[in-house]
Scaffold this motif. Structure first.
Motif, PDB file in Angstrom:
ATOM      1  N   ASP A 197      70.417  72.181  15.384  1.00  0.00           N
ATOM      2  CA  ASP A 197      71.686  72.170  14.636  1.00  0.00           C
ATOM      3  C   ASP A 197      72.005  70.795  14.064  1.00  0.00           C
ATOM      4  OD1 ASP A 197      72.605  74.725  14.468  1.00  0.00           O
ATOM      5  OD2 ASP A 197      73.692  74.695  16.361  1.00  0.00           O
ATOM      6  N   ASP A 198      71.542  69.734  14.736  1.00  0.00           N
ATOM      7  CA  ASP A 198      71.794  68.374  14.253  1.00  0.00           C
ATOM      8  C   ASP A 198      71.241  68.157  12.845  1.00  0.00           C
ATOM      9  OD1 ASP A 198      73.098  67.704  16.547  1.00  0.00           O
ATOM     10  OD2 ASP A 198      71.409  66.664  17.480  1.00  0.00           O
ATOM     11  N   ILE A 199      70.217  68.940  12.483  1.00  0.00           N
ATOM     12  CA  ILE A 199      69.587  68.806  11.165  1.00  0.00           C
ATOM     13  C   ILE A 199      70.537  69.265  10.063  1.00  0.00           C
ATOM     14  CG2 ILE A 199      67.661  69.626   9.721  1.00  0.00           C
ATOM     15  CD1 ILE A 199      66.173  70.113  12.413  1.00  0.00           C
ATOM     16  N   PHE A 200      71.402  70.210  10.405  1.00  0.00           N
ATOM     17  CA  PHE A 200      72.208  70.881   9.378  1.00  0.00           C
ATOM     18  C   PHE A 200      73.671  70.435   9.399  1.00  0.00           C
ATOM     19  CE2 PHE A 200      68.634  73.657  10.430  1.00  0.00           C
ATOM     20  CZ  PHE A 200      68.098  73.872   9.159  1.00  0.00           C
ATOM     21  N   THR A 201      73.900  69.174   9.726  1.00  0.00           N
ATOM     22  CA  THR A 201      75.282  68.671   9.778  1.00  0.00           C
ATOM     23  C   THR A 201      75.961  68.755   8.408  1.00  0.00           C
ATOM     24  OG1 THR A 201      74.386  66.434   9.515  1.00  0.00           O
ATOM     25  CG2 THR A 201      74.916  67.138  11.746  1.00  0.00           C
ATOM     26  N   ASP A 202      75.203  68.512   7.327  1.00  0.00           N
ATOM     27  CA  ASP A 202      75.792  68.599   5.975  1.00  0.00           C
ATOM     28  C   ASP A 202      76.261  70.027   5.685  1.00  0.00           C
ATOM     29  OD1 ASP A 202      75.344  65.963   5.548  1.00  0.00           O
ATOM     30  OD2 ASP A 202      73.588  66.215   4.260  1.00  0.00           O
ATOM     31  N   ILE A 203      75.427  71.005   6.077  1.00  0.00           N
ATOM     32  CA  ILE A 203      75.798  72.403   5.853  1.00  0.00           C
ATOM     33  C   ILE A 203      77.012  72.772   6.698  1.00  0.00           C
ATOM     34  CG2 ILE A 203      75.042  74.789   6.263  1.00  0.00           C
ATOM     35  CD1 ILE A 203      72.331  74.068   5.231  1.00  0.00           C
ATOM     36  N   HIS A 204      77.053  72.290   7.943  1.00  0.00           N
ATOM     37  CA  HIS A 204      78.199  72.586   8.813  1.00  0.00           C
ATOM     38  C   HIS A 204      79.498  71.994   8.233  1.00  0.00           C
ATOM     39  CE1 HIS A 204      75.489  74.352  11.533  1.00  0.00           C
ATOM     40  NE2 HIS A 204      75.092  73.262  12.176  1.00  0.00           N
ATOM     41  N   ARG A 205      79.402  70.786   7.674  1.00  0.00           N
ATOM     42  CA  ARG A 205      80.588  70.179   7.050  1.00  0.00           C
ATOM     43  C   ARG A 205      81.038  71.004   5.841  1.00  0.00           C
ATOM     44  NH1 ARG A 205      78.344  64.983   8.494  1.00  0.00           N
ATOM     45  NH2 ARG A 205      77.185  64.907   6.519  1.00  0.00           N
ATOM     46  N   LEU A 206      80.052  71.469   5.065  1.00  0.00           N
ATOM     47  CA  LEU A 206      80.380  72.316   3.914  1.00  0.00           C
ATOM     48  C   LEU A 206      81.063  73.603   4.360  1.00  0.00           C
ATOM     49  CD1 LEU A 206      77.387  72.123   1.384  1.00  0.00           C
ATOM     50  CD2 LEU A 206      79.803  71.734   0.892  1.00  0.00           C
ATOM     51  N   GLU A 207      80.539  74.205   5.450  1.00  0.00           N
ATOM     52  CA  GLU A 207      81.146  75.442   5.971  1.00  0.00           C
ATOM     53  C   GLU A 207      82.609  75.214   6.339  1.00  0.00           C
ATOM     54  OE1 GLU A 207      77.268  77.717   7.959  1.00  0.00           O
ATOM     55  OE2 GLU A 207      78.438  76.292   9.156  1.00  0.00           O
ATOM     56  N   GLU A 208      82.873  74.093   7.015  1.00  0.00           N
ATOM     57  CA  GLU A 208      84.254  73.789   7.398  1.00  0.00           C
ATOM     58  C   GLU A 208      85.130  73.598   6.155  1.00  0.00           C
ATOM     59  OE1 GLU A 208      83.977  70.378   9.857  1.00  0.00           O
ATOM     60  OE2 GLU A 208      82.964  71.447  11.522  1.00  0.00           O
ATOM     61  N   GLU A 209      84.587  72.899   5.149  1.00  0.00           N
ATOM     62  CA  GLU A 209      85.348  72.658   3.917  1.00  0.00           C
ATOM     63  C   GLU A 209      85.606  73.965   3.168  1.00  0.00           C
ATOM     64  OE1 GLU A 209      87.418  70.370   1.154  1.00  0.00           O
ATOM     65  OE2 GLU A 209      86.687  69.875   3.173  1.00  0.00           O
ATOM     66  N   ILE A 210      84.620  74.858   3.152  1.00  0.00           N
ATOM     67  CA  ILE A 210      84.787  76.164   2.497  1.00  0.00           C
ATOM     68  C   ILE A 210      85.866  76.975   3.198  1.00  0.00           C
ATOM     69  CG2 ILE A 210      83.643  78.403   2.137  1.00  0.00           C
ATOM     70  CD1 ILE A 210      81.078  76.812   1.475  1.00  0.00           C
ATOM     71  N   HIS A 211      85.853  76.958   4.553  1.00  0.00           N
ATOM     72  CA  HIS A 211      86.876  77.698   5.311  1.00  0.00           C
ATOM     73  C   HIS A 211      88.278  77.160   5.005  1.00  0.00           C
ATOM     74  CE1 HIS A 211      84.044  80.146   7.348  1.00  0.00           C
ATOM     75  NE2 HIS A 211      83.557  79.202   8.153  1.00  0.00           N
ATOM     76  N   ARG A 212      88.418  75.828   4.966  1.00  0.00           N
ATOM     77  CA  ARG A 212      89.734  75.230   4.688  1.00  0.00           C
ATOM     78  C   ARG A 212      90.204  75.591   3.273  1.00  0.00           C
ATOM     79  NH1 ARG A 212      87.768  70.653   7.526  1.00  0.00           N
ATOM     80  NH2 ARG A 212      87.143  69.692   5.547  1.00  0.00           N
ATOM     81  N   THR A 213      89.262  75.489   2.332  1.00  0.00           N
ATOM     82  CA  THR A 213      89.620  75.781   0.929  1.00  0.00           C
ATOM     83  C   THR A 213      89.942  77.261   0.752  1.00  0.00           C
ATOM     84  OG1 THR A 213      88.124  73.999   0.246  1.00  0.00           O
ATOM     85  CG2 THR A 213      88.871  75.500  -1.468  1.00  0.00           C
ATOM     86  N   SER A 214      89.198  78.130   1.469  1.00  0.00           N
ATOM     87  CA  SER A 214      89.483  79.575   1.402  1.00  0.00           C
ATOM     88  C   SER A 214      90.883  79.874   1.904  1.00  0.00           C
ATOM     89  CB  SER A 214      88.449  80.353   2.222  1.00  0.00           C
ATOM     90  OG  SER A 214      87.173  80.235   1.670  1.00  0.00           O
ATOM     91  N   ASP A 215      91.274  79.220   2.987  1.00  0.00           N
ATOM     92  CA  ASP A 215      92.634  79.417   3.524  1.00  0.00           C
ATOM     93  C   ASP A 215      93.690  78.959   2.513  1.00  0.00           C
ATOM     94  OD1 ASP A 215      91.541  80.421   5.824  1.00  0.00           O
ATOM     95  OD2 ASP A 215      91.695  78.527   6.945  1.00  0.00           O
ATOM     96  N   MET A 216      93.374  77.848   1.841  1.00  0.00           N
ATOM     97  CA  MET A 216      94.325  77.335   0.848  1.00  0.00           C
ATOM     98  C   MET A 216      94.420  78.274  -0.354  1.00  0.00           C
ATOM     99  SD  MET A 216      93.213  73.321   1.082  1.00  0.00           S
ATOM    100  CE  MET A 216      94.258  72.749  -0.240  1.00  0.00           C
TER     101      MET A 216
END
Length: 661
Positions: free
Chosen positions: A88-107
């Motif tokens: 999972d450490d390899i995909f930290t950029d993707i995990h950050r994107l997922e979090e940003e997508i979730h926040r933006t979706s809520d907005m």
């Protein structure tokens, strides 16, 4: 397009020159194999290319925006992480994107008419798609599975993994990163044959550039299109795979030596002419001598080709011969643990090993190959079955982890501890044959590299005088030259050898039989690796055909019933209670095998006839009166006569193997 280039790279430690004047370039999409002896500087070269080591001289360039991924011989995982956390450490950029997508979706949900937010969400999703966000989880599962990490291993701590498991996990992590340039240092260590084949296929379709340090000749033949050889502090570049490199290297050395020899002869001839001109003392000849001296001074002198470094010298002897029956086993099984923690490694293992055989054992990691060897040695008791060791059998054991060596001893002490009748001088002479020179014999065993420990273990085995060698992955840490010497020694050994190996080049040269160990038994293949592959493919084709013919009946059959139906294919027995469809399938299988054998026999018999005719023709020419004084012709005829004799011997052996099938 050039993605990496080096110009006059050098690395020096004190007075020890590791690499000097190394110049080369790598194009996008190249598959480069890096070969050389242990200690030649292959890993040092990779470390310079990644920037982990600075070059003492020269420079190298990497094209802009190029990502380099490096598989080291030692990984850098955090020990308290689990397998899945390390990945999972390899995909930290993707995990950050997922979090940003979730926040933006809520907005967006809260402000459905805000076009700025909607455009931002769309851009994030496109970025997520470009980075592989929708496929990375399936890629993780696929690559971990290919590296023998099932879901049940995901929560295992890194600290509990074996060295082989950590290597496979590091390779899986690097493949998931997908760098532009993939640098792999000994990636095939600890991989079984199935995983090796998967890795070859994966690398063949890899979109980036690959540089691989490896001693696996078969792997290099399958994966690379260029070879960089690190030898005598220099880097030589060749186009082609390993087999093509070996041929070109021999041609290069021969051409360099011939050019050097011819130039030396010409220089000697000119110097002799100059001496004679001066000797006569006339003005005219003196001027000619001066003119020749000037021309000689301006000749660009060729350096003498550097000789190959010393090769390991090994010869296994047996102190006495064993009986004809070496090992007999019926229904061997082995498991560990109790109750719900019980783990069954293998069962139904039958063996009948005769004196002089070279048996290679293959099988997936975790099936119990090392455990089987230790059971044969008597170190472990089988859970079930009967084991009988023959008359006068004396075992010699090579342990792949070199756990039988005492790390606190020096190299010399390690030998003297086991063989006290040799003097120090005799011991040092023997160690010299295994490339332990000078003060090397006083090095602590614990400080030796994997290759040096492997050579030391082979010294001990050579001195043991055993008539039955039990070898667990003996080529793992040997360089290519040492592998070839070791293989020749095994081929000359008059005793019995039982070898666990994943080295397919080795498996193509050494075995008289290959045994494939599986959890529910052992299968026998009379031949070398290519034959083993061919037979496996035939068996799988036959199973597929039977399944198609029997339809649901075959799919519903138990594994025991299916194995019973397949037994005639694998062991050459007679069908028992087979249906008409099964009979037809097996009949076609046998007919195909017989046609193949007949064609192969006809081809080898034709080859033998041609070689025998050529042999007779050479002998007639060598005895012809008109050729008696033509020494150049006689030399050529004699060399060809020896070559034909070797080819004939190999042809006779192939014919005998085919005739026995």
């Amino acid at each position: 397009m050039i993605v990496l280039s080096a110009n006059n790279l050098a690395k020096i430690y004190g007075t020890d020159v590791i690499i000097e004047k190394a110049s080369f370039h790598v194009n996008a999409g190249d598959r480069v194999g890096i070969v050389g002896r242990n200690g030649a500087g292959k890993t040092t070269l990779l470390n310079m290319l990644t920037g982990e080591l600075s070059a003492d001289e020269g420079e190298f360039f990497v094209s802009a925006n190029t990502r380099i991924g490096y598989l080291k011989q030692r990984d850098n995982f955090f020990k308290d992480h689990t397998v899945i956390e390390a990945i999972d450490d390899i995909f930290t950029d993707i995990h950050r994107l997922e979090e940003e997508i979730h926040r933006t979706s809520d907005m967006v949900a809260a402000n459905p008419h805000d076009e700025r937010l909607i455009h931002r969400l769309d851009a994030l999703q496109q970025q997520y798609d470009a980075k592989g966000g929708y496929t990375y989880k399936s890629e993780i599962t696929g690559i971990l599975s290919s590296m023998a990490f099932g879901p049940e291993t995901y929560n295992k701590k890194i600290s509990t993994l074996s060295g082989g498991e950590r290597t496979r996990l590091a390779l899986a992590a690097l493949l998931l990163e997908k760098p532009d340039i993939l640098l792999l240092d000994e990636p095939t260590n600890h991989l079984d044959i199935g995983t090796l084949k998967w890795l070859e296929q994966y690398l063949s379709s890899y979109k980036g550039t690959i540089m691989i340090v490896s001693h696996d000749r078969y792997f290099l033949d399958q994966t690379v299109n260029r070879i960089f050889e690190v030898t005598n502090h220099k880097v030589y570049c060749y186009d082609g795979n390993y087999t093509e490199y070996a041929a070109k290297k021999a041609q290069r050395r021969e051409a360099e030596l011939r050019a050097y020899t011819n130039q030396q002869k010409e220089i000697a001839r000119q110097e002799e002419m100059i001496r004679r001109f001066k000797q006569h003392g006339t003005e005219l000849l003196a001027k000619r001598a001066q003119s020749r001296e000037k021309r000689l001074e301006h000749i660009e002198r060729l350096e003498r080709p550097e000789s190959e470094m010393g090769r390991m010298k090994i010869h296994f002897r047996q102190n006495f011969q064993s009986g004809n029956d070496v090992i007999m086993a019926e229904g061997l099984a082995k498991d560990f643990g109790w109750g719900s923690n019980k783990k069954e490694l293998f069962r139904n293992v039958d063996l009948d090993i005769k004196r002089g055989e070279r048996i290679c054992i293959v099988g997936p990691n975790g099936v119990g190959k090392t455990t089987l060897l230790r059971t044969l040695l008597g170190e472990l008791n089988p859970t079930e079955g009967r084991l009988k060791i023959g008359h006068n059998v004396a075992f010699g054991y090579y342990d792949q982890g070199q756990q039988l060596l005492n790390n606190n001893n020096t190299v010399l002490e390690e030998l003297k501890e086991s063989y006290r009748l040799y003097t120090d001088t005799e011991m040092r002479n023997i160690l010299g044959r295994f490339l332990f020179h000078g003060d090397d014999v006083f090095l602590p065993v614990g400080s030796l590299s994997g290759g040096e420990k492997a050579r030391l273990s082979l010294v001990k085995m050579m001195l043991s005088g055993a008539n039955t060698l039990i070898l667990d992955e003996p080529t793992n840490h040997l360089d290519i030259d040492s592998k070839e010497v070791f293989e020749e020694a095994l081929l000359e050994f008059p005793g019995t050898a039982i070898i666990v190996s994943h080295d397919r080049y080795f498996l193509q040269r050494i075995p008289t039989r290959i045994l494939e160990l599986e959890h529910d038994g052992i299968s026998e293949y009379l031949g070398k690796y290519d034959y083993y592959l061919e037979k496996k493919e035939q068996i799988q084709s036959a199973k597929k055909y039977l399944t198609e013919q029997l339809g649901g009946g075959a799919k519903g059959a138990t594994s025991a019933e299916f194995d019973k139906a397949m037994k005639p294919v694998t062991a050459g027995g007679q069908p028992q209670e087979l249906s008409a469809a099964e009979q037809r399938a097996l009949s076609k299988q046998r007919e195909a095998e017989e046609r193949r054998r007949t064609r192969a026999l006809a081809k080898i018999e034709e080859e033998i006839g041609a070689l025998e005719a050529e042999n007779a023709d050479i002998e007639a020419k060598m005895c012809a009166e008109e050729n008696m004084n033509d020494y150049e012709l006689l030399t050529k005829l004699s060399m060809r006569h020896e070559e034909v004799a070797v080819l004939l011997e190999k042809a006779y052996e192939q014919w005998a193997e085919l005739d026995e099938q």
